[in-house]
Design a protein around this motif. Structure first.
Motif, PDB file in Angstrom:
ATOM      1  N   GLN A   1       0.841  -1.192   0.000  1.00 52.26           N
ATOM      2  CA  GLN A   1       0.000   0.000   0.000  1.00 52.26           C
ATOM      3  C   GLN A   1       0.878   1.246   0.000  1.00 52.26           C
ATOM      4  OE1 GLN A   1      -2.509   0.405   3.444  1.00 52.26           O
ATOM      5  NE2 GLN A   1      -3.814   1.980   2.495  1.00 52.26           N
ATOM      6  N   ALA A   2       0.641   2.112  -0.984  1.00 51.74           N
ATOM      7  CA  ALA A   2       1.418   3.356  -1.086  1.00 51.74           C
ATOM      8  C   ALA A   2       1.018   4.307   0.023  1.00 51.74           C
ATOM      9  CB  ALA A   2       1.200   4.001  -2.444  1.00 51.74           C
ATOM     10  N   LEU A   3       2.006   4.910   0.646  1.00 51.01           N
ATOM     11  CA  LEU A   3       1.735   5.859   1.727  1.00 51.01           C
ATOM     12  C   LEU A   3       1.793   7.319   1.264  1.00 51.01           C
ATOM     13  CD1 LEU A   3       3.738   4.144   4.607  1.00 51.01           C
ATOM     14  CD2 LEU A   3       1.333   3.855   3.960  1.00 51.01           C
ATOM     15  N   ASN A   4       2.212   7.509   0.040  1.00 52.73           N
ATOM     16  CA  ASN A   4       2.218   8.865  -0.526  1.00 52.73           C
ATOM     17  C   ASN A   4       2.042   8.770  -2.037  1.00 52.73           C
ATOM     18  OD1 ASN A   4       5.283   8.007  -0.176  1.00 52.73           O
ATOM     19  ND2 ASN A   4       5.202   9.471  -1.913  1.00 52.73           N
ATOM     20  N   ALA A   5       1.646   9.890  -2.647  1.00 51.45           N
ATOM     21  CA  ALA A   5       1.519   9.954  -4.099  1.00 51.45           C
ATOM     22  C   ALA A   5       2.891  10.203  -4.717  1.00 51.45           C
ATOM     23  CB  ALA A   5       0.548  11.052  -4.502  1.00 51.45           C
TER      24      ALA A   5
END
Length: 318
Positions: free
Chosen positions: A273-277
């Motif tokens: 899961q990405a925590l930032n763009a």
């Protein structure tokens, strides 16, 4: 040849010369237009011959005219050596001097040429002048250069200027002062668009704005627009600034992504899961759901993060 025939031929030649001389007598003109400050015999007479360049009068001011009576003309040309001419039907001569108005377009073009030569004004810019006071009504001689720049006082970055011009046909120079504003074309949105829009070639149009405003806000090159993503909602007609656009996001915050872990010949793939763009080649932190560890990677395509080397843990690796 007999004497009688010789005399006959000589008489014929003399008569021919007399007729030719009569036909070539200078003919006074009734209306004359001149371009220079001096009126010559050739200006006011047809068939002036060798005396055509002889000066006889001062011309009127550019754009004006004057009238000379026949007696004044006779005295002037006889004083110059012309005694035999035809003035049939003419008792006065109107002499006009051609002129061009010294107006804002003429002044602006001369100043622009000087600024271009100094490298201050380039082909992508326009210039607007505002004078401190209106130009006087001045006519210059109708020459290739009706006005010439004597001196221009202007410092790059300043808005004020002063200049002196020499006007053809006038002894007194023309002094002007005012403000210079440079205009430059910058991209503006051709329609209102929401944040996140990927710009295409039809989404913007070029409009002119003051150079100082464009420099203060930042200028975006046309080639840097297509394919970029809007970072905020922008209305139609608003200038696009550098911080309004960015490379398109490949990864969104909280997005479920594919993690590719690569170390030497070893390549593993898992989900996270990405925590930032992040956009292309930008750093992105991803959460490994198996180990609950946060990995540091790089966005390489839509929904894909590359993690390389180090002691970072991927699913199933302790």
């Amino acid at each position: 040849m007999s004497i009688s025939l010789f005399k006959k031929a000589a008489t014929t030649l003399m008569l021919s010369l007399a007729v030719s001389s009569a036909q070539a007598a200078p003919q006074l003109r009734g209306d004359v237009i001149v371009n220079s400050a001096i009126v010559t015999i050739g200006d006011i007479f047809d068939n002036a011959g060798l005396m055509a360049e002889t000066p006889v009068f001062r011309a009127p001011a550019p754009g004006t005219a004057g009238v000379l009576d026949l007696d004044t003309i006779v005295q002037a040309v006889q004083g110059a050596g012309l005694n035999d001419f035809d003035a049939t039907g003419i008792d006065r001569v109107r002499i006009a001097r051609a002129g061009v108005p010294v107006d804002m377009p003429l002044i602006a073009d001369i100043i622009a040429d000087d600024l271009k030569a100094r490298g201050i004004l380039n082909a992508t810019m326009d210039m607007q002048l505002a004078l401190d006071r209106p130009l006087p009504e001045i006519m210059a001689g109708d020459l290739d250069n009706p006005a010439s720049l004597v001196i221009l006082r202007y410092l790059p970055g300043s808005s004020t200027f002063s200049a002196r011009f020499q006007i053809a046909g006038l002894d007194t120079p023309l002094d002007v002062s005012g403000q210079i504003q440079f205009m430059v074309e910058t991209p503006h949105l051709s329609r209102s668009l929401p944040a996140g829009t990927i710009l295409g070639a039809n989404d913007f149009e070029m409009r002119k704005v003051p150079l100082t405003y464009a420099e203060n806000t930042g200028i975006v090159a046309i080639e840097d627009l297509v394919g970029k993503q809007l970072q905020r909602q922008i209305r139609q007609g608003v200038m696009i600034r550098p911080n309004d656009i960015a490379a398109p996001e490949l990864i969104s915050r909280n997005e479920h992504v594919t993690i590719i872990y690569r170390q030497g010949a070893l390549t593993l793939t898992t989900r996270g899961q990405a925590l930032n763009a992040a956009s292309m080649s930008q750093p992105v932190n991803v959460l490994n759901p198996m180990t609950k560890k946060v990995l540091q990677g790089t966005a390489i395509e839509n929904g894909v993060v590359l993690v390389t080397g180090g002691n970072q843990q991927v699913a199933g690796l302790e």
